[in-house]
Design a protein around this motif. Structure first.
Motif, PDB file in Angstrom:
ATOM      1  N   ALA A  94       0.936  -1.196   0.122  1.00  0.00           N
ATOM      2  CA  ALA A  94       0.041  -0.066   0.072  1.00  0.00           C
ATOM      3  C   ALA A  94       0.990   1.426   0.065  1.00  0.00           C
ATOM      4  N   GLY A 147      -4.984  -2.114  -6.238  1.00  0.00           N
ATOM      5  CA  GLY A 147      -5.803  -1.184  -5.623  1.00  0.00           C
ATOM      6  C   GLY A 147      -7.341  -1.962  -5.171  1.00  0.00           C
ATOM      7  N   LYS A 192      -0.637   0.649  -8.445  1.00  0.00           N
ATOM      8  CA  LYS A 192      -2.001  -0.002  -7.883  1.00  0.00           C
ATOM      9  C   LYS A 192      -2.460  -0.538  -9.014  1.00  0.00           C
ATOM     10  N   SER A 193      -2.338  -0.361 -10.090  1.00  0.00           N
ATOM     11  CA  SER A 193      -3.052  -1.074 -11.120  1.00  0.00           C
ATOM     12  C   SER A 193      -2.491  -2.447 -11.583  1.00  0.00           C
TER      13      SER A 193
END
Lengths: 523, 380
Positions: free
Chosen positions: B116, B173, B123-124
């Motif tokens: 994170a 994500g 995040k993709s």
């Protein structure tokens, strides 16, 4: 010392500097002697002495520079008339005063359209014959006749090589000022189109024409430019660039504050938008001012083709401009800082082709850009016969061998080649120069700070450009200050039926180009 | 003079580039990242592309290498990789993350923070759970056609969605969102090595069900199909096989164009009832028997059979999810959206309500077209 003393004794004439401002005298022998002193060692000066009229005949002198006159006019309309007609028109009983004889020659005998009687100095005589006129002196008269017999070998009107177009007028200016003004006069058949003549250059005595359209061009601006032109003190003016640098507001900027063009139609279009043109005898380049940067991307051709494709081409030109300015720097920034910006597949390809290249990407880009600039510079000056050889060497050595040797990577060659092509898109050569220089600043900034550096240079460039003004016109007009009406004719090409107004300029007197239909019905 | 000093200072900026610039010759792109457990330590594997282009490589040699390192924390393990790799790895190009089954079943907290927090992890990036083998092993295996195996596995999930319609690709994500949001749990496609001929080929195989900070079980392919129908929102593509209306031994394939799922939450007297409306549309694609079935009557029957099949898949999925007690469908979020007050009350003991939640699946299926022939194929 003895030599000088001797000369003074034997010759009634003083030194040429003193002679030149003296007025003509009635004694033709004295005049001839003075002129011969002045034109000593000028092998192209022709003195023709002869007699006219019934006995006692009057001595007469025709003086001109060989090669600057039209021989046929001189022979038929000056010499023949003088030698044959004077006798016939003159009553032998009635002896004329010499001054009357000169007037008679001017008004009844010499059949040249441009003919004037002048009372003046030797300097004026020299100036006239230097311009290609023929001066006629008559014994006993302190005045001279100047016959317009100008005519010399000159380049004929041709297509300008630097501003090629596919559609529209193709004629370009030549080196002769009169021919150039004639080309403009043919396009603007109006008494409002003014061509003022100013002579500049102590030695060159160059004719400089200040052209504008009265009632459109701002009067104040015309006055100011005229004043600046008259203040120029220089020995010679050989090209319009001399003038530009001498009358510019801001002398330390690389941005061109005036537009150079060789095209007659483009000049006429500028004049109609209230611009002022300066033409210099001996140069085919016309200086158009004031100008603004976005205008450099407007090609006259845009107005000769349908407005929709013209708009698309123009937008493409702006894209090409941005690419030409920033593509190598974007590539370097991406490769050395922002690898995550490219798609993985592309990144892997770039990595693969950069494998073994011994230089950092900035050095690689810099070297290639420099090579390209050199090729371009060399290409300009190459004799026609060696041209192909150099392009083969350029293409093969730079493009292929350097890549094979592992000195540069293929994507970099592609980027530089693409940039090279894109930088030729600008219709104005001046703007192209700015791109070429600014590109290196962008490249260095990208190597130091990546995209941040590119942005910083971009902002600095914009700050510099908005702070400039070309003879009172902000340099980024109409983008900044924003003029929504005009920007629509910069980003796209507005159709003619929508172009009711001329681009606004401070002090412009008449902005209406075309009356709107409803206004037309009122008037 | 001042100007000169200024220019000199500007020039001094140039060597500063050294600290930041990463020349491509000193870097390598990480195509896939993997995390697994080895004993008590975290093992991080990175699949890196080799410099030379895959086309110029002999078919024997793989265009990538997979390097692993072990550490007490995930970041220590990744830094340990630099002990054996002479280049800086660019994580930003990794578009797939492999999660080892052992690690997933132990504790996701071991890696959740770095996933994170780290700016270099996309995040993709797609996420898969490695089932049956170690992460390193699957990252070293080769996929057919795609020279870079990690990219091949990433594209498996995307490609099958249009063609077959079993798995729903999950990005990091979405995974982090589902992990950290009450009322929804993540479901991640699993990949394992399947023997085909003499090669071990990475193949999608079921889905991993998460709850809290660990993986609690798996869905089969059939159950995952059910999840795909139920999942809220629009779903496109896929195929569904139903028994032929003429002969129950034969099969008919229907192609799914689109399917829309909506939740209706009814809260009455402290009981929550959930209705799932699935509105699907498809084309008649193929039958593996002869016989004229493309008339109105049989089309209606086929639509009903499709409804039955979809309902069955959905129910099996729901049963399994309720048995594992993991809210993969995000029903908690649906309850919150429909009635925030009720959700406030049930939020704390949602996992006691969820297994007993009463659900009703209502499916509509419509056959839109039958392609080139209106009649069925006939042998004469």
């Amino acid at each position: 010392m003895r030599f000088i003393n001797n000369k003074k004794k034997s010759n009634p004439v003083e030194s040429p500097q003193e002679v030149i401002d003296q007025p003509l005298v009635a004694d033709i022998n004295f005049n001839i002697a003075q002129l011969k002193t002045l034109l000593e060692r000028c092998s192209d000066a022709v003195f023709r002495e002869f007699l006219i009229g019934p006995d006692p005949a009057t001595r007469c002198l025709v003086i001109y520079f060989d090669g600057l006159v039209q021989r046929k006019i001189l022979d038929d309309n000056v010499m023949k008339c003088l030698q044959l007609e004077v006798e016939m028109t003159q009553d032998p009983e009635d002896k004329l005063e010499q001054r009357d004889l000169l007037t008679a020659i001017e008004q009844r005998i010499v059949t040249v359209a441009e003919l004037k009687q002048v009372t003046s100095s030797y300097a004026e005589v020299i100036r006239s014959i230097s311009s290609g006129d023929t001066v006629i002196l008559i014994d006993g008269c302190d005045r001279a006749l100047v016959a317009g017999t100008r005519g010399w070998e000159a380049r004929s009107v041709d297509t300008p090589e630097n501003e090629l177009v596919v559609f529209g007028p193709k004629e370009g200016f030549v080196e002769t000022l009169r021919a150039n003004t004639a080309l403009l006069r043919r396009r603007l058949k109006s008494s409002e189109f003014k061509i003022e003549n100013i002579v500049l250059g102590r030695i060159s005595k160059t004719d400089v024409a200040l052209c504008y359209i009265e009632n459109i061009a701002p009067t104040q601006l015309v006055d100011e430019i005229r004043r600046r032109l008259q203040n120029i003190d220089i020995d010679a003016v050989l090209d319009t660039q001399y003038i530009q640098e001498l009358i510019m507001d801001n002398r330390s900027t690389i941005f061109s504050m005036a537009e150079h063009t060789e095209k007659t139609d483009r000049t006429a279009a500028h004049l109609l938008e209230g611009k002022i043109c300066i033409m210099v005898d001996g140069s085919p380049m016309v200086l158009v001012l004031p100008t603004s940067f976005p205008r450099f991307w407007v090609s006259p051709e845009d107005y000769y083709i349908h407005y929709i494709p013209a708009s698309l081409f123009r937008m493409g030109r702006f894209v090409a401009f941005l690419l030409a300015l920033t593509l190598p720097s974007i590539y370097v920034a991406v490769i050395s800082y922002h690898q995550e910006m490219v798609p993985t597949a592309l990144y892997l390809t770039i990595v693969a082709s950069r494998q073994g290249v011994p230089f950092p990407s900035f050095v690689e880009a810099f070297m290639l850009e420099l090579t390209f600039e050199m090729l371009r510079e060399a290409g300009l000056r190459l004799p026609r016969a060696v041209g192909p050889a150099v392009s083969i060497v350029g293409a093969l050595i730079i493009g292929d061998a350097a890549v094979r040797a592992g000195l540069v990577s293929t994507p970099m060659v592609v980027v530089v080649a693409f940039t090279g092509i894109a930088s030729f898109v600008s219709p104005s050569y001046n703007a192209g120069i700015i791109i070429r220089l600014a590109r290196f600043a962008f490249l260095a900034a990208a190597a130091v700070l990546g995209f941040l550096g590119i942005m910083i240079v971009f902002i600095l460039l914009l700050v510099r450009m908005v702070s400039l003004s070309s003879f009172g016109l902000p340099y980024l007009t109409p983008v900044a200050p924003l003029n929504t009406q005009e920007i629509s004719d910069i980003l796209i090409r507005r159709p003619w039926f929508k172009l009711h107004k001329r681009p606004y300029e401070e002090g412009m007197q008449n902005q209406v180009r075309m009356k709107k239909p409803e206004e037309g019905s009122e008037s | 003079m001042q100007r000169l000093v200024f220019v000199l200072l500007l020039l001094l900026l140039l060597p500063l580039a050294g600290c930041q610039a990463r020349e491509t010759n000193n870097t390598t792109a990480a195509l896939g990242l993997g995390a697994d457990l080895e004993g008590e330590h975290i093992k991080v594997s990175i699949q890196m592309a080799k410099d030379s282009p895959p086309t110029s490589q002999s078919s024997q040699e793989l265009p990538f290498v997979t390097v692993s390192a072990v550490g007490r924390t995930a970041s220590e393990a990744t830094r340990n990789i630099s002990l054996s790799v002479p280049r800086q790895t660019l994580w930003s190009h990794a578009t797939i993350l492999f999660l080892g089954e052992k690690l997933a079943k132990r504790d996701l907290a071991l890696i959740a923070d770095i996933l994170a927090r780290n700016t270099d992890i996309r995040k993709s990036a797609r996420l898969v759970v490695v089932r049956g083998t170690s992460t390193e092993e699957i990252m070293s295996a080769q996929t057919p056609l795609e020279p870079y195996a990690a990219l091949g596995i990433r594209d498996l999930a995307r490609n099958q969605e249009k063609q077959l319609g079993i798995y729903t690709p999950v990005s990091l994500g979405e995974f982090i969102y589902a992990l950290s949001t009450p009322g929804i749990d993540p479901l991640v496609p699993q990949v394992s090595l399947v023997r085909q001929g003499d090669k071990q080929i990475p193949t999608l195989n079921g889905s991993a069900v998460f709850k809290g900070k660990r993986m609690v079980g798996s869905l089969t392919a059939d159950e995952t199909r059910g999840y795909r129908w139920i999942k809220k929102g629009l779903t496109q593509g896929g195929i569904i096989v139903i028994p032929s209306p003429l002969d129950s031994q034969k099969r008919v394939s229907l192609e799914v164009i689109r399917s829309q799922s909506q939740y209706q939450v009814e809260t009455k007297d402290n009981t929550i009832k959930l209705r799932i409306d699935i509105n699907a549309e498809g084309n008649f694609y193929e039958q593996n028997s002869t016989g004229q079935i493309l008339d109105l009557k049989h089309l209606k029957t086929m639509e009903q059979l499709a409804v039955d099949e979809i309902t069955r898949q959905c129910n099996s999925s729901i049963t399994r999810a309720q048995a594992l007690n993991s809210d993969i469908f995000g029903w908690g979020r649906a309850v919150e959206a429909a009635s925030p007050d009720t959700w406030e009350k049930v939020k704390s003991d949602w996992y006691e309500i969820f297994p007993q939640l009463e659900t009703e699946v209502k499916v509509k299926f419509f056959i839109r077209r039958t392609y080139l022939t209106a009649k069925s194929f006939e042998f004469r």
